[in-house]
Scaffold this active site. Structure first.
Site, PDB file in Angstrom:
ATOM      1  N   GLN A 196       0.804  -1.216   0.000  1.00 36.85           N
ATOM      2  CA  GLN A 196       0.000   0.000   0.000  1.00 36.85           C
ATOM      3  C   GLN A 196       0.841   1.272   0.000  1.00 36.85           C
ATOM      4  OE1 GLN A 196      -2.374  -0.488   3.554  1.00 36.85           O
ATOM      5  NE2 GLN A 196      -3.183  -2.456   2.870  1.00 36.85           N
ATOM      6  N   HIS A 205      -0.671   0.064   5.632  1.00 36.09           N
ATOM      7  CA  HIS A 205      -1.267   1.119   6.460  1.00 36.09           C
ATOM      8  C   HIS A 205      -0.419   2.396   6.493  1.00 36.09           C
ATOM      9  CE1 HIS A 205      -3.869  -1.942   8.935  1.00 36.09           C
ATOM     10  NE2 HIS A 205      -3.914  -2.161   7.628  1.00 36.09           N
TER      11      HIS A 205
END
Length: 386
Positions: free
Chosen positions: A103, A165
């Site tokens: 991510q 995250h």
């Protein structure tokens, strides 16, 4: 203070346009009249959808320059240039190298509120450091299509492996303070409760990277001075309501428990001490959904829709949506239109169901709403018909 909350009830929207099939038939109208082909009838506004682009690779953030050009980031580290709703075929050069893992990568982009006088463009991205990645907020200026005079404003330590995250969004308030979100990095959720690291927090800095003297933890020994709030799991949507001087965010829960939060100075939003979700393997993270001294969400989603970018509708082009929040849903593959009464959740409607994983939804300076999707690689524009 513990806020009241209620479980969201969803009203299915319909998606008809851009060559994608509708999930249901249009509702009958009491004032039946001929409508443009592809009209979508939502609860409070009829609209059509214009597909502007369909070849993104993991798009993330978008912003507009005063000359009308739109800049869209791709996580791999590219910034595409659009003009008059069309891709120009050009990309910015001089983009800093990014740590594109999972991510992590090139994430949000924003211009300074006084861009016309100072020319600053702000970037949020993960950069390589010691075999890991670290969220970095930088600014640069444009010389033609080249980013120049790049300045790193703040580096959010410690670095982290795995790329999970990272958040994040960048917003400015009326006093030109810059807020950005940083996720808890996934593998160590307790980061969010500890003030000696930057992760699982929303931060506030001056537009040049200096730490404001009235930040809530500047005088706390060992605390990261840029922290504005903590206990935030992985906020990927944030918007500033200028009329009411309010900061809103949405953050991913684990399996269930995505949250809509009103972000206020120095407050603890609970992760992982309180949550409405469970872990991905089905185990219980905590039995608590409320705890004294921790903020409850204004509302939450169970099951998760995987909240991402968000915008506040202020445009006269969408009169019956004014004051609503539009929240991008990755797993839900739709946009949630959230109605509020001040800071209280009222109701919700699901728009553009099954359009794909919506990464960001934004209102342009000329008042139109745009959205970008991840796996389907789309940019769409919502055209009101009422």
């Amino acid at each position: 203070m513990i806020r009241s909350h209620k479980k969201l009830s969803f009203v299915l929207g319909m998606f008809l346009a851009a060559g994608l099939a509708s999930c249901s038939e249009p509702q009958a109208s009491d004032n039946a009249q001929e409508k443009p082909a592809g009209t979508i009838e939502s609860e409070k506004l009829n609209f059509t959808l214009d597909t502007l682009y369909s070849d993104f690779e993991n798009p993330w953030g978008m912003t507009w320059l005063p000359d009308g050009r739109m800049l869209v980031t791709e996580r791999k580290g590219e910034i595409l240039i659009f003009k008059d709703d069309a891709f120009t075929g050009e990309k910015l050069t001089g983009v800093p190298e990014v740590h594109a893992v999972n991510q992590a990568g090139l994430l949000d982009i924003a211009i300074h509120p006084d861009y016309e006088s100072n020319g600053w463009i702000y970037l949020a991205y993960a950069k390589d450091m010691n075999n890991g990645g670290v969220l970095t907020i930088s600014r640069a200026k444009l010389d033609g299509n080249a980013l120049v005079d790049l300045e790193e404003l703040i580096v959010n330590m410690p670095e982290w492996q795995g790329g999970r995250h990272f958040g994040t969004r960048i917003v400015f308030d009326k006093d030109n303070y810059l807020y950005y979100a940083n996720g808890d990095k996934g593998s160590r959720p307790e980061n969010a409760q500890e003030l000696n690291n930057s992760h699982g927090k929303i931060h506030r800095i001056h537009d040049d990277g200096r730490i404001p003297s009235d930040n809530p933890f500047v005088d706390v020994d060992g605390a990261v001075a840029s922290i504005w709030t903590y206990g935030n799991r992985n906020p990927q949507g944030m918007i500033y309501d200028a009329d009411n001087n309010r900061l809103w965010s949405v953050e991913h829960g684990p399996k269930g428990g995505d949250e809509l939060n009103l972000i206020e100075k120095g407050k603890n939003y609970g992760w992982p001490e309180v949550t409405y979700g469970i872990d991905y393997d089905g185990t219980i993270i905590t039995e608590d959904t409320e705890k004294e001294g921790m903020e409850s969400p204004v509302s939450y989603w169970v099951p998760s829709i995987a909240t991402c970018g968000m915008t506040l509708v202020t445009s006269d082009k969408y009169p019956n949506w004014k004051g609503n929040l539009l929240v991008a849903a990755l797993a839900g593959q739709h946009i949630s239109r959230v109605e509020l009464d001040g800071t209280t959740y009222v109701g919700e409607e699901k728009l553009l169901n099954e359009i794909g994983r919506v990464r960001q939804v934004s209102q342009s300076p000329n008042g139109f709403i745009y959205a970008i999707t991840e796996a389907t690689g789309l940019m769409v524009k919502i055209i009101p018909q009422d």
